[in-house]
Design an enzyme around this catalytic site. Structure first.
Site: not given
Ligand code: EPZ
Length: 426
Positions: A22-23, A92, A116, A121, A311, A333, A405
């Site tokens: 998916k990701n 998202r 979320c 996020r 995840d 995370i 999803r």
């Molecule tokens: C990706 O989300 C995945 N989603 C998530 O999977 C996964 O949990 C996550 O990466 C971490 O591995 C997809 O790929 C579609 P991040 P993403 O930006 O990119 C902070 C699932 O279950 N952050 O790596 O949104 C954030 O809050 C989903 O399949 C900021 O502060 O996660 C978090 O604490 C859930 N500002 C950390 O970074 C930003 O602009 C990592 O988030 C971006 C992120």
């Protein structure tokens, strides 16, 4: 609204085939916006989220056609640059159209994703990075209104945290920028690598795959893509844990064991026997006896790849509720990723939460009993499925749209492993 019914206590056995990730599918589908023409993506899972992404593209004027797990996407007639709130609020990852729309059209109006279940996020890294590439971003009325005159300009971008979709969005924005962009502290997840391969196959020039430093030399034009989506490592981990939790043994096929270094080490630490080939993983109970002893309590700490994936945190917690002894689960995370704890406690699990740590007191394989529980997010719901499969009696999981999803053909795949599971109307 549907619910899932599970008659637990059956050992899962046999083979299960893993779908595309998916990701990886979400950013790769978004990347087709970068070049006019017909793109071909293979091994694309049919999920609620991939359908949402295709609906978003359709809204933008992009045509797509699915034939089995092959998707043909033609973005020649891309016209609109708007991603509406009604779609973005359901997923998202819709924010992934921001970079490619700006690169292709010089403008994009994308709804902010909003809150979320698992954490705040924000998308500040995405916006800061785009501004460094010369984009003007106005936040107004719940939308990002982004514009750029001509091509973006290469620059150096540093992430405080290695954001996965942040890295992907800025990669897609920078491939056609003037000059060179460097992303420092970039995400190294295999899904990012899949996107780098797709973009380089389209004619981009990206160096540093699988490292935390990506260098993108901007090019003028890109060609349509023809590539495959990698196997879903989170789905792989979920089935390995489900089989193990029921005391079963089985083979997960069409997966990539090298994408799960930390999980496989943690499963071995519980006493499980894990065998890998290039595209399969076999899980067996400890010491091969007919009545295997309980698994050993094992601690995990989630962290960016190649660390233990957040995840797969909830699923591992469900497994540890069945182990002997104490396990500590540290979530680093997301700030609110223990929504499954209260539901697991309804099945009889012994878990205490203190901030970002959950302490699990395992019940040695015979303590969970079926109950009615509620899914709160995608991965939390899969931990309830695992606990329900291991529990005695009947478990009913409501709000299973969360599961749809991210898990393709879940009921069929579990049934093929011997589970007694079916859907019913709420
Ligand atoms: C990706 O989300 C995945 N989603 C998530 O999977 C996964 O949990 C996550 O990466 C971490 O591995 C997809 O790929 C579609 P991040 P993403 O930006 O990119 C902070 C699932 O279950 N952050 O790596 O949104 C954030 O809050 C989903 O399949 C900021 O502060 O996660 C978090 O604490 C859930 N500002 C950390 O970074 C930003 O602009 C990592 O988030 C971006 C992120």
């Amino acid at each position: 609204m549907e619910k899932l019914i599970i008659e637990g206590g059956v050992k899962l056995e046999g083979e299960v085939r893993i779908s595309g990730a998916k990701n990886a599918a979400l950013p790769l589908i978004a990347a087709t916006l970068l070049a006019p023409g017909e793109h071909v993506l293979k091994n694309v899972p049919d999920l609620r989220d991939t359908r949402t992404m295709l609906k978003l593209l359709e809204n933008l004027g992009v045509r797509s056609q699915r034939n089995g797990d092959v998707l043909k996407i033609d973005s020649t007639d891309l016209e609109s640059g708007e991603a509406p709130y009604d779609l973005v609020k359901t997923m998202r990852a819709s924010v992934l159209v921001l970079g490619p729309l700006l690169a292709r059209l010089g403008r994009a109006r994308v709804s902010l994703p909003g809150g979320c279940a698992i954490g705040a996020r924000p998308i500040n890294y995405h916006i800061n990075g785009l501004e460094l590439l010369g984009v003007t971003c106005d936040l107004e009325g719940g939308y990002v209104d982004a514009t750029i005159d001509g091509r973006m300009k290469g620059n150096t971008i540093y992430f405080d945290l290695p954001s996965v979709t942040g890295t992907e969005n800025l990669l897609m924005a920078a491939v056609q920028a003037e000059g060179t962009t460097v992303i420092k502290n970039a995400a190294r997840e295999p899904e990012v690598g899949n996107l780098v391969d797709m973009l380089n196959g389209m004619g981009a020039r990206i160096e540093g795959r699988d490292t935390d430093r990506l260098t993108i030399h901007g090019v003028e034009n890109l060609n349509p893509a023809n590539c495959a989506i990698i196997p879903d490592r989170i789905e792989t981990g979920t089935y390995l844990i489900a089989i193990a939790a029921t005391g079963g043994e089985g083979v997960v096929t069409h997966c990539n064991p090298s994408h799960l270094p930390s999980l496989l080490e943690k499963l071995r630490a519980t006493g499980l026997r894990i065998e890998e080939t290039e595209s399969t993983i076999t899980v067996r109970q400890p010491n091969g006896s007919a009545t295997p002893g309980p698994l050993k309590g094992t601690d995990i700490t989630t962290s960016p790849y190649p660390g233990y994936p957040t995840d797969l945190q909830a699923q591992f917690m469900a497994l540890m509720t069945l182990a002997s002894g104490i396990s500590a689960v540290h979530e680093t995370i997301f700030e609110n990723r223990f929504m499954h704890v209260a539901e697991l406690q309804r099945l009889g699990a012994k878990i205490k939460v203190d901030g970002h740590t959950a302490v699990v007191d395992g019940c040695s394989m015979n303590g969970l009993s079926g109950a009615r529980v509620m899914a709160t997010d995608l991965r939390a719901s899969s931990s309830l499925v695992i606990a329900g499969l291991a529990a005695s009696g009947r478990t009913e999981i409501s709000r299973i749209y969360h599961l749809e999803r991210g898990y393709e053909g879940l009921v069929d795949k579990l049934t093929a492993l011997g589970a007694r599971v079916w859907k019913e109307q709420e």
